[in-house]
Design an enzyme around this catalytic site. Sequence first.
Site, mmCIF file in Angstrom:
data_model
loop_
_atom_site.group_PDB
_atom_site.id
_atom_site.type_symbol
_atom_site.label_atom_id
_atom_site.label_comp_id
_atom_site.label_asym_id
_atom_site.label_seq_id
_atom_site.Cartn_x
_atom_site.Cartn_y
_atom_site.Cartn_z
ATOM 1 N N LYS A 112 0.834 -1.209 0.000
ATOM 2 C CA LYS A 112 0.000 0.000 0.000
ATOM 3 C C LYS A 112 0.872 1.264 0.000
ATOM 4 O O LYS A 112 0.610 2.204 -0.734
ATOM 5 C CB LYS A 112 -0.936 0.020 1.224
ATOM 6 C CG LYS A 112 -1.866 -1.193 1.295
ATOM 7 C CD LYS A 112 -2.795 -1.145 2.493
ATOM 8 C CE LYS A 112 -2.081 -1.184 3.832
ATOM 9 N NZ LYS A 112 -1.348 -2.448 4.102
ATOM 10 N N ARG A 126 -0.508 -8.880 13.610
ATOM 11 C CA ARG A 126 -1.061 -7.902 12.641
ATOM 12 C C ARG A 126 -1.825 -8.607 11.534
ATOM 13 O O ARG A 126 -2.877 -8.135 11.084
ATOM 14 C CB ARG A 126 0.068 -7.050 12.062
ATOM 15 C CG ARG A 126 0.579 -6.022 13.062
ATOM 16 C CD ARG A 126 1.936 -5.489 12.682
ATOM 17 N NE ARG A 126 1.958 -4.846 11.397
ATOM 18 C CZ ARG A 126 3.021 -4.831 10.586
ATOM 19 N NH1 ARG A 126 4.128 -5.459 10.928
ATOM 20 N NH2 ARG A 126 2.969 -4.194 9.450
HETATM 21 P P1 ADP Z 1 0.818 -2.042 7.754
HETATM 22 O O1 ADP Z 1 -0.150 -1.774 6.650
HETATM 23 O O2 ADP Z 1 2.144 -2.483 7.281
HETATM 24 O O3 ADP Z 1 0.235 -2.921 8.829
HETATM 25 P P2 ADP Z 1 0.468 0.648 8.916
HETATM 26 O O4 ADP Z 1 1.600 1.587 8.909
HETATM 27 O O5 ADP Z 1 -0.700 0.925 8.048
HETATM 28 O O6 ADP Z 1 1.123 -0.763 8.605
HETATM 29 O O7 ADP Z 1 -0.101 0.478 10.408
HETATM 30 C C1 ADP Z 1 0.739 0.238 11.510
HETATM 31 C C2 ADP Z 1 -0.106 0.138 12.763
HETATM 32 O O8 ADP Z 1 -0.793 1.378 13.010
HETATM 33 C C3 ADP Z 1 -1.222 -0.897 12.713
HETATM 34 O O9 ADP Z 1 -0.757 -2.204 13.062
HETATM 35 C C4 ADP Z 1 -2.216 -0.338 13.758
HETATM 36 O O10 ADP Z 1 -1.766 -0.595 15.082
HETATM 37 C C5 ADP Z 1 -2.101 1.167 13.531
HETATM 38 N N1 ADP Z 1 -3.086 1.672 12.548
HETATM 39 C C6 ADP Z 1 -2.826 2.216 11.327
HETATM 40 N N2 ADP Z 1 -3.948 2.575 10.715
HETATM 41 C C7 ADP Z 1 -4.965 2.262 11.552
HETATM 42 C C8 ADP Z 1 -6.383 2.364 11.480
HETATM 43 N N3 ADP Z 1 -6.996 2.874 10.393
HETATM 44 N N4 ADP Z 1 -7.117 1.912 12.533
HETATM 45 C C9 ADP Z 1 -6.532 1.402 13.616
HETATM 46 N N5 ADP Z 1 -5.203 1.250 13.756
HETATM 47 C C10 ADP Z 1 -4.411 1.682 12.736
HETATM 48 P P1 ADP Z 2 2.227 -1.922 3.201
HETATM 49 O O1 ADP Z 2 2.222 -0.406 3.192
HETATM 50 O O2 ADP Z 2 1.017 -2.506 2.524
HETATM 51 O O3 ADP Z 2 2.454 -2.515 4.562
HETATM 52 P P2 ADP Z 2 4.794 -1.616 1.814
HETATM 53 O O4 ADP Z 2 4.508 -0.759 0.622
HETATM 54 O O5 ADP Z 2 5.476 -0.993 2.979
HETATM 55 O O6 ADP Z 2 3.454 -2.382 2.294
HETATM 56 O O7 ADP Z 2 5.648 -2.857 1.280
HETATM 57 C C1 ADP Z 2 6.109 -3.879 2.180
HETATM 58 C C2 ADP Z 2 7.481 -4.374 1.725
HETATM 59 O O8 ADP Z 2 7.355 -5.069 0.478
HETATM 60 C C3 ADP Z 2 8.502 -3.278 1.483
HETATM 61 O O9 ADP Z 2 9.769 -3.779 1.876
HETATM 62 C C4 ADP Z 2 8.472 -3.043 -0.038
HETATM 63 O O10 ADP Z 2 9.733 -2.610 -0.510
HETATM 64 C C5 ADP Z 2 8.133 -4.447 -0.549
HETATM 65 N N1 ADP Z 2 7.270 -4.454 -1.744
HETATM 66 C C6 ADP Z 2 6.176 -3.690 -1.977
HETATM 67 N N2 ADP Z 2 5.612 -4.024 -3.167
HETATM 68 C C7 ADP Z 2 6.352 -5.036 -3.686
HETATM 69 C C8 ADP Z 2 6.281 -5.833 -4.899
HETATM 70 N N3 ADP Z 2 5.298 -5.637 -5.782
HETATM 71 N N4 ADP Z 2 7.223 -6.774 -5.088
HETATM 72 C C9 ADP Z 2 8.203 -6.976 -4.166
HETATM 73 N N5 ADP Z 2 8.333 -6.283 -3.019
HETATM 74 C C10 ADP Z 2 7.423 -5.307 -2.774
#
Ligand code: ADP
Ligand code: ADP
Length: 267
Positions: A44, A215
């Site tokens: 994302k 998570r």
């Molecule tokens: P990822 O998509 O990799 O899990 P984020 O950076 O979106 O990571 O979120 C990290 C943490 O922040 C989540 O595990 C949660 O604890 C909190 N968080 C983020 N967005 C929300 C949301 N919309 N509602 C509740 N908790 C959230």
């Molecule tokens: P999210 O915000 O959904 O948690 P991230 O954009 O932070 O995910 O991506 C998670 C990890 O995967 C990062 O280390 C990123 O560099 C890697 N990544 C994201 N998209 C791809 C892809 N299409 N192929 C391989 N690695 C990816």
Amino acid sequence: MLGAERYIRDGNTGKRSSMANESANDTAQMIGPVILLGPPGAGKGTQSRKIVDQYGIPQISTGDLLRDNVSRGTELGLEAKAIMARGELVPDELMYGIVALRLRECDCERGFVLDGFPRTPAQAGWLDAFLEKEVFDKSGNPKNLAAEKCPPVVIQLLVDYNQLLLRLTGRRSCPTCGRLYNIHLQPPRVDELCDLDGSKLVIRDDDRREVIAERLEAYETQTKPVADYYRLQRRLVAVNADRPVADVTAQIFSVIDRHKQDRNHGC
Ligand code: ADP
Ligand code: ADP
């Protein structure tokens, strides 16, 4: 409200909540709200940045907004810190204030990409109500005209579970420019250093195996139903995100372009 304003003080400049690039290709047209749904590690954040560059709309990452509050030690940050460290979701009521404040900023007038919100069906319902009553076009249109013309485009990123684990355990980011890397899949040129500015890359606190499991569990039970919510409204478009970054980006742009055409022809 004053307290809440503090919570997003750095929201505009936050690394993943970054303002749109001036040289974006598509800065004249209405894009509207774009929601990226997907499990942790789906890409994302990576794809949001591509959308920012292409369409000139800001990225709003609730994870980044929360991490910023944690690092500044605000009241919200103090409440959220332990919850995030356990890999659980921050309560809905704590999210609404920061999201509403951020969406009212004037850089959101042509649209925005939401990364990490909504994460529960209650948040999705709240967002619909917010979009219906809030003004996105400050040019004098009747109050909810712009929002009526602009229901969100909801894009679900589908990724295989084992690929998610690789993406999460290998994720690194640059503390200076926010660029994302992956030691398994997208390594920097020099080990652990950012290609752009040479900063030492960092690992997120919650990208540890035991927290990752929590998570992913929270995603299955609390966030997956959000996809059903939008599917029922016929707004959900799924893309295969188990592909190289550029392929995923191309799929996402084609979805946004289709919706943009409809919008700008007054659907
Ligand atoms: P990822 O998509 O990799 O899990 P984020 O950076 O979106 O990571 O979120 C990290 C943490 O922040 C989540 O595990 C949660 O604890 C909190 N968080 C983020 N967005 C929300 C949301 N919309 N509602 C509740 N908790 C959230
Ligand atoms: P999210 O915000 O959904 O948690 P991230 O954009 O932070 O995910 O991506 C998670 C990890 O995967 C990062 O280390 C990123 O560099 C890697 N990544 C994201 N998209 C791809 C892809 N299409 N192929 C391989 N690695 C990816």
